[in-house]
Design an enzyme around this catalytic site. Structure first.
Site, mmCIF file in Angstrom:
data_model
loop_
_atom_site.group_PDB
_atom_site.id
_atom_site.type_symbol
_atom_site.label_atom_id
_atom_site.label_comp_id
_atom_site.label_asym_id
_atom_site.label_seq_id
_atom_site.Cartn_x
_atom_site.Cartn_y
_atom_site.Cartn_z
ATOM 1 N N GLY A 12 14.623 -47.594 18.420
ATOM 2 C CA GLY A 12 13.747 -48.231 19.516
ATOM 3 C C GLY A 12 14.168 -47.233 20.738
ATOM 4 N N TYR B 222 11.180 -65.699 21.825
ATOM 5 C CA TYR B 222 12.285 -64.701 22.008
ATOM 6 C C TYR B 222 13.788 -64.991 21.678
ATOM 7 C CZ TYR B 222 14.480 -60.769 24.869
ATOM 8 O OH TYR B 222 15.542 -59.969 25.467
HETATM 9 C C1 AKB Z 1 13.471 -60.667 29.256
HETATM 10 O O1 AKB Z 1 13.246 -60.801 30.248
HETATM 11 O O2 AKB Z 1 12.475 -60.827 28.507
HETATM 12 C C2 AKB Z 1 14.571 -59.575 29.074
HETATM 13 C C3 AKB Z 1 15.675 -60.277 28.918
HETATM 14 C C4 AKB Z 1 16.574 -61.139 30.080
HETATM 15 O O3 AKB Z 1 16.374 -60.375 27.984
HETATM 16 N N1 AKB Z 1 14.646 -58.863 30.104
#
Ligand code: AKB
Length: 328
Positions: A8, A143
């Site tokens: 990446g 995430y």
């Molecule tokens: C996001 O906003 O997804 C990233 C993080 C804080 O992991 N910048």
């Protein structure tokens, strides 16, 4: 660590970390791993080796590791939080499937692995202020789910197979080089671009939306220092809270206006980003990182703001307006 693969390498962190590692380890191979369609260009391409490495393809990772005799892998492949919500299956494939591939190659070829986690690894039932190092991690986003899984998988590989895995939980990262794209904290980068270009900034988060943020030079230093830390002193591995500043849109807006008084901001809320932000902590407690490997941030909001404005003006060829001095 001398021969390093960055997976990446053309992304927001990777493009700067690759250059920094090449300066840090001039005698070694610092290989920029990229995917098709995101090939390195300019200084990133010219200053060292590059190799196509799609993290979802274990054979490609192994090929690059063998070819360059890699001893350390920086795994920076991920979809950021807002984009991941739109593509949860891909977020898992890259974030967890890709990490599994990387750890397996590392186990077989004896490499150390850095994989960043995030403030996004926490959720709405985590203590929001001065979030402790070891606390509830039940994230609300895909995430966050990939980040917590990544922390646990990396710790497992360290315990079970002796793979030297280490990590930090990055806050929102602010830089003037490569834009982030798809995160919840992106507004804190976009606001500087708008201010320097003389545009009104449309803020996607409401006042009072506090999150940890960090200037990129501190984040790069953290990623290098954790991999250089004395393993005997590490109680934790995956992953360390690190922090340098926490602010909401009103605070960063006021700070920029100290330097660009004519700058204007309006609110145009993004419900997805607001929801994600509301589930994340306001500020992390980074005592363990300070005690176990000497973590210290160098930038605060004022010094970061001065540096961002100076570099963005240079980047866009904008000269600072003359300061009007009152006649005595
Ligand atoms: C996001 O906003 O997804 C990233 C993080 C804080 O992991 N910048």
């Amino acid at each position: 660590m001398k021969n390093i693969l960055i997976i990446g390498a053309t992304g927001q962190i990777g493009s700067e970390l690759t250059m920094r590692l090449r300066n840090e380890y001039p005698g070694g191979n610092v290989v920029a791993g990229y995917i098709k369609g995101a090939e390195p260009k300019g200084a990133l391409l010219e200053s060292g080796p590059a190799h196509e490495v799609d993290i979802t393809n274990a054979a490609q990772i192994a090929e690059a590791v063998e070819k360059y005799n890699v001893d350390t892998i920086y795994n920076l492949a991920a979809l950021l939080s807002a984009v991941a919500e739109a593509k949860p299956q891909l977020a898992w494939k890259i974030g967890v499937g890709g990490l599994y591939n990387t750890l397996e190659v590392a186990r077989e070829k004896n490499c150390a692995v850095f994989t960043p986690s995030s403030i996004g690894s926490f959720g709405h039932n985590t203590p929001a202020d001065k979030t402790p190092q070891d606390t509830i991690q039940r994230p609300d986003t895909i995430y966050g789910v990939t980040k917590v899984t990544g922390e646990m998988l990396s710790d497992y590989y360290a315990r079970r197979f002796g793979v030297d895995t280490r990590s930090v939980r990055f806050p929102g990262l602010i830089s003037y080089t490569t834009p982030p794209g798809g995160g919840t904290t992106d507004y804190a980068v976009d606001i500087y671009y708008a201010a320097v270009k003389g545009e009104t900034f449309k803020c996607p988060l409401k006042p009072g939306s506090f999150m940890d943020m960090m200037y990129m030079p501190d984040a790069l230093r953290a990623a290098i220092e954790i991999m250089e830390a004395d393993p005997a002193k590490l109680v934790h591995r995956n992953s360390f809270n690190i922090a340098s500043m926490s602010f909401d849109p009103e605070i960063i807006y006021a700070k920029i206006r100290e330097h660009i008084p004519e700058f204007k901001m309006e609110y145009e809320l993004d419900p997805l980003r607001q929801k994600i932000c509301d589930s994340w902590p306001n500020s992390l407690d980074d005592t363990c990182a300070r005690e176990e490997w000497g973590w210290r941030p160098e930038y605060d909001l004022e010094s970061m703001t001065v540096d961002m404005i100076t570099h963005l003006r240079e980047k866009f060829g904008i000269t600072a307006p003359e300061v009007a001095h009152a006649m005595a």
